[in-house]
Design an enzyme around this catalytic site. Structure first.
Site, PDB file in Angstrom:
ATOM      1  CG  HIS A   1      -3.280   3.605   1.807  1.00 19.56           C
ATOM      2  ND1 HIS A   1      -3.738   3.136   0.595  1.00 19.56           N
ATOM      3  CD2 HIS A   1      -3.340   2.562   2.675  1.00 19.56           C
ATOM      4  CE1 HIS A   1      -4.051   1.860   0.719  1.00 19.56           C
ATOM      5  NE2 HIS A   1      -3.820   1.492   1.971  1.00 19.56           N
TER       6      HIS A   1
ATOM      7  CB  CYS B   1      -0.955  -0.001   1.191  1.00 20.80           C
ATOM      8  SG  CYS B   1      -2.108  -1.392   1.197  1.00 20.80           S
TER       9      CYS B   1
ATOM     10  CG  ASN C   1      -6.593  -0.863   1.001  1.00 19.24           C
ATOM     11  OD1 ASN C   1      -5.859  -0.441   0.112  1.00 19.24           O
ATOM     12  ND2 ASN C   1      -6.134  -1.280   2.162  1.00 19.24           N
TER      13      ASN C   1
END
Length: 323
Positions: A250, A114, A280
């Site tokens: 993020h 990520c 996500n």
């Protein structure tokens, strides 16, 4: 004069299939309210059969090139941040290079889960500052739907697919925080926390594996580490939280996003939030949010942006840039 890596264009791509939370109710002990309350996610996009990380990356790249008024012939390097490349090798980046018809320059992948796009931005900035490249196309692209355990409600409802792209160009600045472009970066990792977020398979183990996560532990690390890296990056750039126009974090979990903003002393009105629509998307989430934020009219030229991410590794970092 000081050389800066300045944003020239941005773009994104999302698969056509939209999956609302309610779709999971038929196969899992979960519901829309449970998912929203714990993550802020309402829907996500899943790649179609035959749609790959590199094909989505190419689509996002074309959108960024169009936005910048450039062609592939103007690009010196491509960096793709991904944990879900089409093949073990060659890299997704070289596949994008070929798909764009780019027969010059170089291309490579970065894998920091990520945090991948933050790592890719830092690498692109270094390439530009060293004179290795004048224009770099940076892409975050993921097909996390391909590594989900569909029986694990704690993970499979959280992730989605997509791609975002950004083009950085070398331009002269004064050396001060008023310059456009990347002003500072901060990268970190700690391999002792491998078991908090990982895929339980890989080439050397002979299996593909599924994503596994200790959500509570990741949350505990996330807010502290994200606020810390953002603070370090701002200090290096010579700016303060009150100078920041937008945090573009993020997009993993709305509670992490809210907790980090609070720790930095910034209101949610100054945060670009897309997690409700995309879930996500790992390395794709920040460029997706930048592109969507720009298209919404939130992000404008001259705005000071702090973007930060944390992912498996653990790996985390932040970038301060003026749009």
């Amino acid at each position: 004069m000081t050389l800066r890596a300045v944003v020239k264009g941005v773009g994104h791509y999302l698969p056509e299939r939209v999956v609302p939370n309610a779709e999971f109710e038929a196969t899992l002990d979960t519901n829309d309210e449970w998912i929203r309350a714990r993550s802020g996610i309402e829907r996500r996009h899943f790649a179609a059969e035959g749609e790959t990380t590199s094909s989505m990356a190419s689509a996002a790249a074309r959108a960024a090139l169009k936005d910048a008024g450039l062609t592939a012939a103007d690009i010196d390097a491509i960096i793709v941040a991904t944990s879900t490349a089409d093949l073990t090798f060659p890299s997704a980046a070289t596949m994008v290079q070929a798909d764009l018809g780019m027969d010059q320059g170089f291309a490579f992948d970065v894998q920091a889960v990520c945090a991948g796009f933050i790592y890719a931005l830092s690498n692109a900035n270094a390439l530009i500052l060293s004179g290795q490249a004048k224009r770099v196309l940076i892409i975050g692209a993921e097909t996390f739907s391909r590594i989900m355990d569909w029986t694990d409600r704690s993970t499979c409802v959280l992730f989605g697919d997509g791609a975002g792209a950004l083009i950085l160009e070398a331009q002269d600045g004064t050396g001060g925080p008023e310059d456009r472009g990347i002003l500072s970066t901060d990268l970190n990792s700690d391999g002792r926390h491998k078991d908090l977020l990982y895929v339980d398979g890989g080439v050397s183990t002979g299996t593909t594996g599924y994503l596994r996560m200790q959500g509570n532990q990741v949350f505990r690390h996330a807010v502290e580490k994200l606020a810390s890296t953002a603070t370090k990056a701002m200090e290096r750039a010579g700016v303060a939280p009150q100078d920041v126009d937008w945090i573009v974090p993020h997009q993993a979990n709305i509670r992490i996003i809210q907790g980090t903003a609070k720790k930095l002393g910034l209101p949610m009105e100054n945060v670009v939030v897309t997690v409700q629509d995309h879930g996500n998307t790992s390395a794709a989430s920040i460029p997706l949010a930048l592109s969507v934020g720009r298209s919404r009219g939130q992000i404008k030229e001259g705005d000071l942006i702090v973007t930060e991410a944390i992912g498996g590794g653990l790996a985390w970092g932040a970038v301060v840039l003026r749009w």
